[in-house]
Scaffold this motif. Structure first.
Motif, mmCIF file in Angstrom:
data_model
loop_
_atom_site.group_PDB
_atom_site.id
_atom_site.type_symbol
_atom_site.label_atom_id
_atom_site.label_comp_id
_atom_site.label_asym_id
_atom_site.label_seq_id
_atom_site.Cartn_x
_atom_site.Cartn_y
_atom_site.Cartn_z
ATOM 1 N N LEU A 151 -15.904 -1.812 3.211
ATOM 2 C CA LEU A 151 -15.372 -2.842 3.877
ATOM 3 C C LEU A 151 -16.395 -2.177 5.531
ATOM 4 O O LEU A 151 -16.596 -4.001 5.732
ATOM 5 C CB LEU A 151 -14.302 -2.100 4.891
ATOM 6 N N GLU A 152 -17.048 -2.013 5.684
ATOM 7 C CA GLU A 152 -18.502 -2.119 6.485
ATOM 8 C C GLU A 152 -18.975 -3.074 6.690
ATOM 9 O O GLU A 152 -19.184 -3.598 7.208
ATOM 10 C CB GLU A 152 -18.533 -1.202 6.616
ATOM 11 N N ARG A 153 -19.307 -3.261 4.836
ATOM 12 C CA ARG A 153 -20.467 -3.831 4.105
ATOM 13 C C ARG A 153 -20.050 -5.998 4.587
ATOM 14 O O ARG A 153 -20.137 -6.788 4.365
ATOM 15 C CB ARG A 153 -20.844 -4.058 2.914
ATOM 16 N N LEU A 154 -18.433 -5.301 3.839
ATOM 17 C CA LEU A 154 -17.654 -6.721 4.463
ATOM 18 C C LEU A 154 -17.438 -6.835 5.822
ATOM 19 O O LEU A 154 -17.712 -8.348 6.025
ATOM 20 C CB LEU A 154 -16.399 -6.737 4.021
ATOM 21 N N GLY A 155 -17.537 -6.769 6.554
ATOM 22 C CA GLY A 155 -17.321 -6.947 8.124
ATOM 23 C C GLY A 155 -19.014 -7.485 8.374
ATOM 24 O O GLY A 155 -19.011 -8.037 9.558
ATOM 25 N N ARG A 156 -19.785 -7.135 8.304
ATOM 26 C CA ARG A 156 -21.288 -7.528 8.307
ATOM 27 C C ARG A 156 -21.216 -8.553 7.694
ATOM 28 O O ARG A 156 -22.833 -9.220 8.210
ATOM 29 C CB ARG A 156 -22.276 -6.199 8.049
ATOM 30 N N GLY A 157 -20.367 -9.324 6.752
ATOM 31 C CA GLY A 157 -20.810 -10.412 6.214
ATOM 32 C C GLY A 157 -22.006 -9.896 5.061
ATOM 33 O O GLY A 157 -22.407 -11.728 4.588
ATOM 34 N N LEU A 164 1.224 -1.159 -0.143
ATOM 35 C CA LEU A 164 -0.057 0.333 -0.398
ATOM 36 C C LEU A 164 0.827 1.504 0.282
ATOM 37 O O LEU A 164 0.642 2.318 -0.029
ATOM 38 C CB LEU A 164 -0.782 -0.161 1.320
ATOM 39 N N LYS A 165 1.963 1.751 0.668
ATOM 40 C CA LYS A 165 3.128 2.764 0.753
ATOM 41 C C LYS A 165 3.222 3.398 -0.625
ATOM 42 O O LYS A 165 2.686 4.393 -0.364
ATOM 43 C CB LYS A 165 4.270 2.181 1.048
ATOM 44 N N PRO A 166 3.173 2.904 -2.142
ATOM 45 C CA PRO A 166 3.646 3.196 -2.591
ATOM 46 C C PRO A 166 2.465 4.406 -3.203
ATOM 47 O O PRO A 166 2.419 5.231 -3.735
ATOM 48 C CB PRO A 166 3.777 2.087 -3.962
ATOM 49 N N TYR A 167 1.339 3.529 -2.972
ATOM 50 C CA TYR A 167 -0.071 4.492 -3.741
ATOM 51 C C TYR A 167 -0.412 5.429 -2.304
ATOM 52 O O TYR A 167 -1.092 6.475 -2.881
ATOM 53 C CB TYR A 167 -1.618 3.734 -3.457
ATOM 54 N N GLY A 168 -0.321 6.098 -1.733
ATOM 55 C CA GLY A 168 -0.130 6.954 -0.591
ATOM 56 C C GLY A 168 -1.520 6.767 0.014
ATOM 57 O O GLY A 168 -2.795 5.833 -0.063
ATOM 58 N N ARG A 169 -2.314 7.643 0.762
ATOM 59 C CA ARG A 169 -3.039 7.746 1.381
ATOM 60 C C ARG A 169 -4.627 7.685 0.291
ATOM 61 O O ARG A 169 -4.078 8.714 -0.779
ATOM 62 C CB ARG A 169 -3.068 8.565 2.474
ATOM 63 N N PRO A 170 -5.508 7.192 0.459
ATOM 64 C CA PRO A 170 -7.257 7.650 -0.354
ATOM 65 C C PRO A 170 -7.017 9.631 0.023
ATOM 66 O O PRO A 170 -7.213 9.316 0.836
ATOM 67 C CB PRO A 170 -7.546 6.419 0.073
ATOM 68 N N SER A 171 -7.353 9.541 -0.966
ATOM 69 C CA SER A 171 -8.772 10.915 -0.804
ATOM 70 C C SER A 171 -9.801 10.275 -0.125
ATOM 71 O O SER A 171 -10.479 9.726 0.232
ATOM 72 C CB SER A 171 -9.320 11.223 -2.049
ATOM 73 N N PRO A 172 -10.527 11.738 0.220
ATOM 74 C CA PRO A 172 -11.010 11.836 1.879
ATOM 75 C C PRO A 172 -12.362 10.803 0.863
ATOM 76 O O PRO A 172 -13.553 10.275 1.402
ATOM 77 C CB PRO A 172 -11.728 13.064 2.267
ATOM 78 N N ASP A 199 -6.796 -7.217 2.731
ATOM 79 C CA ASP A 199 -6.543 -8.307 3.195
ATOM 80 C C ASP A 199 -6.283 -7.972 4.436
ATOM 81 O O ASP A 199 -6.237 -8.168 5.956
ATOM 82 C CB ASP A 199 -5.748 -8.874 3.291
ATOM 83 N N GLY A 200 -5.806 -6.220 4.350
ATOM 84 C CA GLY A 200 -5.210 -5.667 5.527
ATOM 85 C C GLY A 200 -6.601 -5.827 7.069
ATOM 86 O O GLY A 200 -6.653 -5.527 8.358
ATOM 87 N N TYR A 201 -7.659 -5.052 6.522
ATOM 88 C CA TYR A 201 -9.229 -5.424 7.379
ATOM 89 C C TYR A 201 -9.031 -6.851 7.908
ATOM 90 O O TYR A 201 -10.147 -6.504 8.922
ATOM 91 C CB TYR A 201 -10.409 -5.024 6.261
ATOM 92 N N GLU A 250 -12.046 7.164 -0.255
ATOM 93 C CA GLU A 250 -11.380 7.016 1.897
ATOM 94 C C GLU A 250 -12.727 6.490 2.069
ATOM 95 O O GLU A 250 -13.721 4.904 2.902
ATOM 96 C CB GLU A 250 -11.112 7.844 2.762
ATOM 97 N N SER A 251 -13.862 7.520 2.296
ATOM 98 C CA SER A 251 -15.478 7.198 2.141
ATOM 99 C C SER A 251 -16.320 5.927 1.749
ATOM 100 O O SER A 251 -16.807 4.941 2.525
ATOM 101 C CB SER A 251 -16.021 8.519 2.134
ATOM 102 N N VAL A 252 -15.652 5.988 -0.150
ATOM 103 C CA VAL A 252 -16.077 5.113 -0.441
ATOM 104 C C VAL A 252 -15.441 2.535 -0.099
ATOM 105 O O VAL A 252 -16.334 2.129 0.868
ATOM 106 C CB VAL A 252 -15.462 4.481 -2.090
ATOM 107 N N LEU A 253 -14.616 3.013 0.456
ATOM 108 C CA LEU A 253 -13.919 2.227 0.724
ATOM 109 C C LEU A 253 -14.082 1.828 2.599
ATOM 110 O O LEU A 253 -14.325 0.634 2.609
ATOM 111 C CB LEU A 253 -12.040 2.937 1.000
ATOM 112 N N ASP A 254 -14.201 2.586 2.966
ATOM 113 C CA ASP A 254 -14.990 2.259 4.366
ATOM 114 C C ASP A 254 -16.399 1.543 3.911
ATOM 115 O O ASP A 254 -17.307 0.907 5.370
ATOM 116 C CB ASP A 254 -14.771 3.583 5.275
ATOM 117 N N ALA A 255 -17.458 2.292 2.657
ATOM 118 C CA ALA A 255 -18.838 1.966 3.063
ATOM 119 C C ALA A 255 -18.558 -0.114 2.529
ATOM 120 O O ALA A 255 -19.405 -0.738 3.013
ATOM 121 C CB ALA A 255 -19.574 2.923 2.634
#
Length: 63
Positions: A26-32, A8-16, A59-61, A19-24
């Motif tokens: 990953l949240e669905r992944l966590g809920r199954g 992930l390091k070469p990609y830098g941080r995701p834009s806000p 994988d990190g999640y 990050e919002s899309v990614l969080d949504a």
């Protein structure tokens, strides 16, 4: 975990917005509501990220 960070390091941080899309996703992944494979596919489709980056995020999640 360090290998995930190495990927992930070469990609830098995701834009806000990314990050919002990614969080949504990953949240669905966590809920199954999504399998890891479906989460990776959705990240690739919605964020236009390469497979390696999407898989590293999932994988990190899950660790």
């Amino acid at each position: 975990m360090s290998s995930i960070l190495d990927i992930l390091k070469p990609y830098g941080r995701p834009s806000p917005k990314e990050e919002s899309v990614l969080d949504a996703i990953l949240e669905r992944l966590g809920r199954g509501a999504l399998s890891p494979e479906d989460a990776i596919d959705e990240i690739i489709e919605r964020l236009n990220w390469p497979l390696e980056r999407a898989a590293a995020e999932v994988d990190g999640y899950l660790e």
